[in-house]
Design a protein around this motif. Structure first.
Motif, mmCIF file in Angstrom:
data_model
loop_
_atom_site.group_PDB
_atom_site.id
_atom_site.type_symbol
_atom_site.label_atom_id
_atom_site.label_comp_id
_atom_site.label_asym_id
_atom_site.label_seq_id
_atom_site.Cartn_x
_atom_site.Cartn_y
_atom_site.Cartn_z
ATOM 1 N N ILE A 45 3.169 -2.950 6.358
ATOM 2 C CA ILE A 45 3.048 -2.269 5.070
ATOM 3 C C ILE A 45 1.715 -1.536 5.036
ATOM 4 C CG2 ILE A 45 2.889 -2.581 2.572
ATOM 5 C CD1 ILE A 45 4.626 -5.067 2.897
ATOM 6 N N THR A 46 1.737 -0.255 4.706
ATOM 7 C CA THR A 46 0.505 0.534 4.629
ATOM 8 C C THR A 46 0.260 0.996 3.199
ATOM 9 O OG1 THR A 46 1.759 2.491 5.331
ATOM 10 C CG2 THR A 46 0.529 1.304 7.030
ATOM 11 N N LYS A 47 -1.011 1.201 2.905
ATOM 12 C CA LYS A 47 -1.435 1.458 1.522
ATOM 13 C C LYS A 47 -2.646 2.383 1.524
ATOM 14 C CE LYS A 47 -3.204 -1.336 -2.384
ATOM 15 N NZ LYS A 47 -3.499 -2.721 -2.804
ATOM 16 N N SER A 48 -2.742 3.249 0.507
ATOM 17 C CA SER A 48 -3.898 4.132 0.388
ATOM 18 C C SER A 48 -4.225 4.347 -1.086
ATOM 19 C CB SER A 48 -3.656 5.466 1.089
ATOM 20 O OG SER A 48 -4.859 6.195 1.237
ATOM 21 N N SER A 49 -5.349 5.018 -1.326
ATOM 22 C CA SER A 49 -5.825 5.197 -2.698
ATOM 23 C C SER A 49 -6.477 6.566 -2.872
ATOM 24 C CB SER A 49 -6.825 4.098 -3.054
ATOM 25 O OG SER A 49 -7.245 4.209 -4.399
ATOM 26 N N VAL A 90 3.372 5.933 4.355
ATOM 27 C CA VAL A 90 2.577 5.040 3.502
ATOM 28 C C VAL A 90 3.475 4.478 2.401
ATOM 29 C CG1 VAL A 90 0.671 4.926 1.843
ATOM 30 C CG2 VAL A 90 0.388 6.163 3.993
ATOM 31 N N ASP A 91 3.433 3.158 2.207
ATOM 32 C CA ASP A 91 4.330 2.471 1.277
ATOM 33 C C ASP A 91 3.788 2.409 -0.147
ATOM 34 O OD1 ASP A 91 6.380 1.363 3.248
ATOM 35 O OD2 ASP A 91 4.509 0.607 4.101
ATOM 36 N N ILE A 92 2.489 2.135 -0.272
ATOM 37 C CA ILE A 92 1.904 1.849 -1.584
ATOM 38 C C ILE A 92 0.735 2.799 -1.833
ATOM 39 C CG2 ILE A 92 0.775 0.081 -3.005
ATOM 40 C CD1 ILE A 92 2.138 -1.993 -1.193
ATOM 41 N N LEU A 93 0.654 3.302 -3.055
ATOM 42 C CA LEU A 93 -0.430 4.205 -3.437
ATOM 43 C C LEU A 93 -1.046 3.717 -4.738
ATOM 44 C CD1 LEU A 93 -1.941 6.947 -3.028
ATOM 45 C CD2 LEU A 93 -0.165 7.979 -4.473
ATOM 46 N N THR A 94 -2.379 3.742 -4.790
ATOM 47 C CA THR A 94 -3.068 3.445 -6.051
ATOM 48 C C THR A 94 -3.847 4.682 -6.486
ATOM 49 O OG1 THR A 94 -5.055 2.535 -4.958
ATOM 50 C CG2 THR A 94 -3.292 0.988 -5.500
#
Length: 399
Positions: free
Chosen positions: A252-256, A280-284
């Motif tokens: 699982i990859t994530k960035s902001s 990318v799976d999750i973004l904030t």
């Protein structure tokens, strides 16, 4: 970072009294006034306060306090651990350390020391070209802290360490392994630097046992050189995130992204599309807040309603989850519940393929045999019972 050295002035007996009196007057100035003068001298074209941009009410937070807050703070101090919560002056420190709505205290541990080798214009973490070497006991101390808190999800981040050959990925990996050894069920998210684009360093961390690989692209493409240290870059960050995804199946990859730095809607959409293109799976998404007048000026305070729209847009283009709000940060607990759910969902899918899929295949393989057996035995398919050997086979697989 430019370091200034100021030599102590020598005063001879022949100095006129007038000059010494002026010196005394200068020394008698209030410290706050002197500080403001120094800040004005050091401010550049992108820094300083904008008098036309006022901080809105929705960004005002109460000072951190509470028994649980003090317990976490004392635990971190005893074990000599650093947190990005303190070093980066996070506005959510009181909420996270006190447990928020679910009663689970969350702190983002910062490994590799508290001093960064880079000087990004948005960040309040102290910097140095030659910071102290990492504490060799830090991985074990971090693992002990996590175990003592009893949390089941932890975020580990770090400063940039360009002074270390692997960028600190080996130390990072040791920390993850120590935590997994002491508490195997803990879920670990690592919010990493870009390791100067060293993909072998990315591999080292990805295969350390972590559950989520996070790296922040920070801002849109046009503003990269203004916002980030020159050693960071848009394409370099995308490369790191892409490699982490490809390096291990199911990672699982994530960035902001920070908002309010002068980006346009189209530029933000472009960056979100680039992140989705590499999986990318999750973004904030959160509001940039200026730590001091020496840091980048806030160009806009984005409304909560606009953040809600960005959340809807992000999920509409394929992000599995978007945490979007003025006070959301890359390591903010808003997305943790979803990540845990997503990881659990992944386990459920694995169980399906391991146990249920073979059963379904067997069922459809046996169905023609069952029909053929009925037809040969009775010449009809509607007035019979299941032959005993098929009943036994189905009974075994149905449990």
């Amino acid at each position: 970072m430019i370091h200034y050295s100021i030599s102590k002035p020598s005063i001879s007996l022949s100095v006129p009294v007038k000059i010494r009196c002026e010196s005394k007057i200068e020394m008698a100035k209030p410290p706050l006034q002197q500080q403001k003068q120094q800040q004005q001298q050091q401010m550049g074209p992108f820094t300083g306060r904008d008098p036309n941009v006022k901080k809105p009410e929705w960004l005002r937070q109460k000072a951190p306090q509470g028994q649980r807050f003090q317990q976490v703070k004392e635990s971190l101090s005893t074990l000599k651990l650093n947190t990005v919560c303190e070093e980066a002056q996070c506005p959510n420190i009181g909420e996270c350390w006190n447990g928020g709505g679910d009663g689970i205290a969350t702190a983002t541990i910062m490994v590799l020391g508290d001093t960064c080798t880079r000087g990004c214009r948005f960040c309040a973490v102290k910097t140095s070209r030659n910071p102290p070497p990492p504490d060799p006991m830090e991985p074990e101390n971090t693992a002990k802290a996590i175990a003592s808190w009893g949390v089941d999800y932890i975020v580990i981040t770090s400063v940039d360490r360009d002074d270390i050959p692997d960028g600190g990925s080996g130390h990072f990996a040791q920390t993850v392994k120590a935590m997994k050894k002491l508490k195997p069920e803990v879920m670990v998210e690592c919010l990493t630097s870009d390791f100067r684009g060293d993909l072998k360093a990315v591999d080292t961390l990805v295969h350390s046992g972590l559950d989520v690989f996070a790296h922040n692209i920070e801002t849109v493409k046009r503003l990269q050189r203004v916002v980030r240290d020159p050693r960071a870059g848009y394409e370099q960050s995308l490369s790191v995130l892409k490699h982490a995804k490809l390096s291990k199946d199911g990672m699982i990859t994530k960035s902001s992204i920070m908002l309010g730095l002068g980006e346009s809607d189209d530029e933000l959409k472009e960056t979100m599309a680039d992140l989705r293109a590499i999986g990318v799976d999750i973004l904030t998404l959160g509001q940039y807040l200026q730590p001091t007048p020496l840091h980048l000026t806030v160009k806009e305070y984005v409304t909560p309603e606009k953040f809600d729209l960005w959340k809807e847009y992000g999920e509409s283009i394929g992000f599995r989850y978007v945490a979007s709000g003025p006070l959301v940060r890359s390591s903010y607990r808003a997305g943790e519940l979803f990540v845990k759910t997503m990881l659990s969902f992944g386990s459920a899918v694995a169980c399906f393929f391991i146990f249920l899929l073979p059963l379904i295949v067997i069922f459809f393989l046996l169905l023609p045999l069952y029909a053929f057996s009925l037809f040969n035995t009775f010449g009809s398919l509607g007035t019979c019972q299941v032959p005993s050997f098929l009943s036994d086979v189905l009974w075994v697989y149905m449990g």
